[in-house]
Design a protein around this motif. Structure first.
Motif, PDB file in Angstrom:
ATOM      1  N   GLN A  25      13.119  -5.501 -19.835  1.00 46.03           N
ATOM      2  CA  GLN A  25      12.468  -5.534 -18.513  1.00 46.03           C
ATOM      3  C   GLN A  25      11.033  -6.370 -18.568  1.00 46.03           C
ATOM      4  N   GLU A  26      12.261  -7.540 -18.156  1.00 46.70           N
ATOM      5  CA  GLU A  26      10.760  -9.255 -18.092  1.00 46.70           C
ATOM      6  C   GLU A  26      10.489  -9.077 -16.496  1.00 46.70           C
ATOM      7  N   PHE A  27      11.559  -8.613 -15.771  1.00 44.84           N
ATOM      8  CA  PHE A  27      11.243  -8.843 -14.693  1.00 44.84           C
ATOM      9  C   PHE A  27      10.461  -8.032 -13.358  1.00 44.84           C
ATOM     10  N   GLN A  28      10.099  -8.725 -12.637  1.00 43.36           N
ATOM     11  CA  GLN A  28       8.756  -7.606 -12.224  1.00 43.36           C
ATOM     12  C   GLN A  28       8.787  -8.166 -10.563  1.00 43.36           C
ATOM     13  N   LEU A  29       8.422  -7.225  -9.418  1.00 41.69           N
ATOM     14  CA  LEU A  29       8.591  -7.550  -7.980  1.00 41.69           C
ATOM     15  C   LEU A  29       6.857  -7.361  -7.766  1.00 41.69           C
ATOM     16  N   PHE A  30       6.318  -9.130  -6.706  1.00 40.44           N
ATOM     17  CA  PHE A  30       5.671  -8.382  -5.913  1.00 40.44           C
ATOM     18  C   PHE A  30       6.014  -7.810  -4.258  1.00 40.44           C
ATOM     19  N   TYR A  31       4.520  -7.713  -3.783  1.00 39.47           N
ATOM     20  CA  TYR A  31       5.289  -7.844  -2.600  1.00 39.47           C
ATOM     21  C   TYR A  31       4.083  -8.325  -1.605  1.00 39.47           C
ATOM     22  N   PRO A  66       1.361 -12.666  -2.237  1.00 41.98           N
ATOM     23  CA  PRO A  66       1.974 -11.785  -2.541  1.00 41.98           C
ATOM     24  C   PRO A  66       1.571 -11.163  -3.922  1.00 41.98           C
ATOM     25  N   THR A  67       0.760  -9.953  -3.611  1.00 41.25           N
ATOM     26  CA  THR A  67       0.489  -9.345  -4.839  1.00 41.25           C
ATOM     27  C   THR A  67       1.509  -7.984  -6.150  1.00 41.25           C
ATOM     28  N   ASP A  68       0.940  -7.839  -6.653  1.00 43.77           N
ATOM     29  CA  ASP A  68       1.863  -7.198  -7.513  1.00 43.77           C
ATOM     30  C   ASP A  68       1.580  -5.250  -7.570  1.00 43.77           C
ATOM     31  N   THR A  69       2.581  -4.329  -7.770  1.00 40.72           N
ATOM     32  CA  THR A  69       1.612  -3.075  -6.819  1.00 40.72           C
ATOM     33  C   THR A  69       0.510  -3.017  -6.881  1.00 40.72           C
ATOM     34  N   VAL A  70      -0.256  -3.098  -8.282  1.00 36.36           N
ATOM     35  CA  VAL A  70      -1.951  -2.577  -8.477  1.00 36.36           C
ATOM     36  C   VAL A  70      -2.475  -3.060  -6.535  1.00 36.36           C
ATOM     37  N   GLY A  71      -2.038  -4.380  -7.156  1.00 33.34           N
ATOM     38  CA  GLY A  71      -2.723  -4.881  -5.417  1.00 33.34           C
ATOM     39  C   GLY A  71      -2.046  -4.090  -4.052  1.00 33.34           C
ATOM     40  N   MET A  72      -1.223  -4.297  -4.531  1.00 36.50           N
ATOM     41  CA  MET A  72      -0.446  -3.654  -3.211  1.00 36.50           C
ATOM     42  C   MET A  72      -1.010  -2.184  -2.629  1.00 36.50           C
ATOM     43  N   GLU A  73      -1.320  -1.790  -3.704  1.00 42.17           N
ATOM     44  CA  GLU A  73      -2.114  -0.652  -3.400  1.00 42.17           C
ATOM     45  C   GLU A  73      -3.465   0.082  -3.421  1.00 42.17           C
ATOM     46  N   ASP A  74      -3.994  -1.170  -3.002  1.00 37.23           N
ATOM     47  CA  ASP A  74      -5.773  -1.471  -2.987  1.00 37.23           C
ATOM     48  C   ASP A  74      -5.218  -1.727  -1.215  1.00 37.23           C
ATOM     49  N   PHE A  75      -4.340  -3.109  -1.025  1.00 37.37           N
ATOM     50  CA  PHE A  75      -4.463  -3.663   0.359  1.00 37.37           C
ATOM     51  C   PHE A  75      -3.763  -2.232   1.297  1.00 37.37           C
ATOM     52  N   LEU A  76      -3.141  -1.105   0.791  1.00 35.05           N
ATOM     53  CA  LEU A  76      -2.492  -0.007   1.478  1.00 35.05           C
ATOM     54  C   LEU A  76      -3.585   0.677   1.630  1.00 35.05           C
ATOM     55  N   LEU A  77      -4.480   1.114   0.805  1.00 35.18           N
ATOM     56  CA  LEU A  77      -5.342   1.970   0.968  1.00 35.18           C
ATOM     57  C   LEU A  77      -6.250   1.503   1.862  1.00 35.18           C
ATOM     58  N   ASN A  78      -6.379   0.438   2.176  1.00 39.08           N
ATOM     59  CA  ASN A  78      -7.354  -0.069   3.621  1.00 39.08           C
ATOM     60  C   ASN A  78      -6.850  -0.231   5.237  1.00 39.08           C
ATOM     61  N   CYS A 121      13.244  -0.680  -2.685  1.00 35.82           N
ATOM     62  CA  CYS A 121      13.805   0.532  -1.939  1.00 35.82           C
ATOM     63  C   CYS A 121      12.522   1.874  -2.758  1.00 35.82           C
ATOM     64  N   ARG A 122      12.750   2.145  -4.142  1.00 34.17           N
ATOM     65  CA  ARG A 122      12.263   2.970  -4.503  1.00 34.17           C
ATOM     66  C   ARG A 122      10.059   2.902  -4.383  1.00 34.17           C
ATOM     67  N   GLN A 123      10.095   2.125  -4.887  1.00 40.56           N
ATOM     68  CA  GLN A 123       8.670   1.500  -4.760  1.00 40.56           C
ATOM     69  C   GLN A 123       8.362   1.996  -3.497  1.00 40.56           C
ATOM     70  N   MET A 124       8.597   1.334  -2.095  1.00 39.42           N
ATOM     71  CA  MET A 124       9.115   1.653  -0.712  1.00 39.42           C
ATOM     72  C   MET A 124       8.737   3.507  -0.381  1.00 39.42           C
ATOM     73  N   GLN A 125       9.589   4.505  -1.232  1.00 40.58           N
ATOM     74  CA  GLN A 125       9.524   5.796  -0.277  1.00 40.58           C
ATOM     75  C   GLN A 125       8.389   5.844  -1.674  1.00 40.58           C
ATOM     76  N   LEU A 126       8.173   5.706  -2.597  1.00 43.14           N
ATOM     77  CA  LEU A 126       6.864   6.377  -2.978  1.00 43.14           C
ATOM     78  C   LEU A 126       5.100   6.432  -2.313  1.00 43.14           C
TER      79      LEU A 126
END
Ligand code: G
Ligand code: G
Ligand code: MN
Ligand code: NA
Length: 255
Positions: free
Chosen positions: A14-20, A241-253, A75-80
């Motif tokens: 589990q060393e891989f991570q997705l940025f968006y 490109p940001t990790d999921t936490v950074g992306m969630e801040d972005f999405l809130l806007n 795909c899972r992240q996008m649905q969430l």
């Protein structure tokens, strides 16, 4: 090599991570999609970017399991996100596909299976392939592209202009989007650079494709691209490109 051995174990560990990274409409400034970009957190070497390990993963065939993980995870992240932020519009999910993945005999079925598992509608997914995939002489390329089109999955050509596409190929295949490589966008301040970008935008439109400009860093570039009727842009001007936490801040806007 040692790094290749490490890569072999990295999925299980589990060393891989997705940025968006956001893709926005130049006309409305609205968020229209996200590109998934993989990162590797090596236990000793720290963060490794895909330019360093994707070619190695291709060479070793490890891009097949890695690509499968990337697609399912994205795909899972996008649905969430779609549910959690009750986004007004359906965001597009862009996933990079290497030529080795594309040339797998079961490529289209495997993608479809992941979409069914995760319930992401086919039309929400855009596969980013490079010009080299179109130019591959394998006889089943056209059939695969047609099958992708029939399912409703979208196709984009990544890094457009850096490969060696024949315009015949581009026209023959069901491509939805050209992504102008950021090296061209970076040279828009020169007259020649400006004309090259404008020519690519016009080419895409003449072939009934839409356009994403990559690597947009300056307001001036965004304005010039808007005037050229380039539909979409991606780059540091909007977000790194940001990790999921950074992306969630972005999405809130955007809610
Ligand atoms: O953000 P960045 O350094 O991550 O991306 C560099 C390159 O790596 C991009 O050109 C992109 O096409 C490629 N890349 C990023 N994520 C993936 C992935 O999941 N699969 C493949 N095949 N390539 C990727
Ligand atoms: O080749 P692909 O386009 O898929 O890769 C995206 C790469 O470009 C990633 O490495 C990402 O970090 C980088 N990138 C994204 N936006 C910008 C930008 O505005 N400027 C520059 N220099 N690089 C960018
Ligand atoms: Mn890409
Ligand atoms: Na690119």
């Amino acid at each position: 090599s040692q790094l290749e051995n490490d890569l072999r174990r990295a999925i299980d560990r589990q060393e891989f991570q997705l940025f968006y990274q956001p893709i926005v409409s130049l006309d409305t400034q609205n968020l229209v999609g996200l590109e998934a970009l993989v990162r590797w957190h090596h236990p000793e070497r720290g963060l490794i970017l895909p330019s360093e390990f994707v070619p190695m993963a291709e060479e070793a065939g490890l891009i097949i399991p890695l690509g499968g993980w990337v697609l399912a995870q994205a795909c899972r992240q996008m649905q969430l996100w779609q549910q959690h932020y009750s986004l007004a519009t359906d965001l597009q999910l862009n996933v990079n596909i290497s030529s080795r993945q594309f040339s797998q005999p079961n490529f289209v079925n495997d993608i479809h299976a992941v979409l069914e598992d995760t319930n992401l509608p086919c039309h929400r997914l855009k596969l980013e392939i490079t010009e080299g995939v179109l130019m591959d002489h394998a006889s089943d390329v056209a059939d695969k592209l047609d099958a992708i089109k029939t399912l409703g999955i979208k196709l984009g050509i990544d890094d457009f202009g850096t490969g060696y596409s024949s315009l015949n190929y581009l026209n023959a295949f069901p491509v939805d989007t050209l992504k102008i490589d950021r090296s061209f966008v970076g040279r828009m301040s020169s007259e020649e650079g400006f004309e090259i970008v404008r020519t690519i935008v016009n080419l895409a439109h003449n072939l009934h494709m839409d356009v994403v400009a990559e690597g947009v860093e300056l307001e001036e570039q965004a304005e010039e691209l808007t005037q050229m009727n380039c539909e979409y842009a991606q780059g540091y001007l909007f977000s790194e490109p940001t990790d999921t936490v950074g992306m969630e801040d972005f999405l809130l806007n955007y809610c």
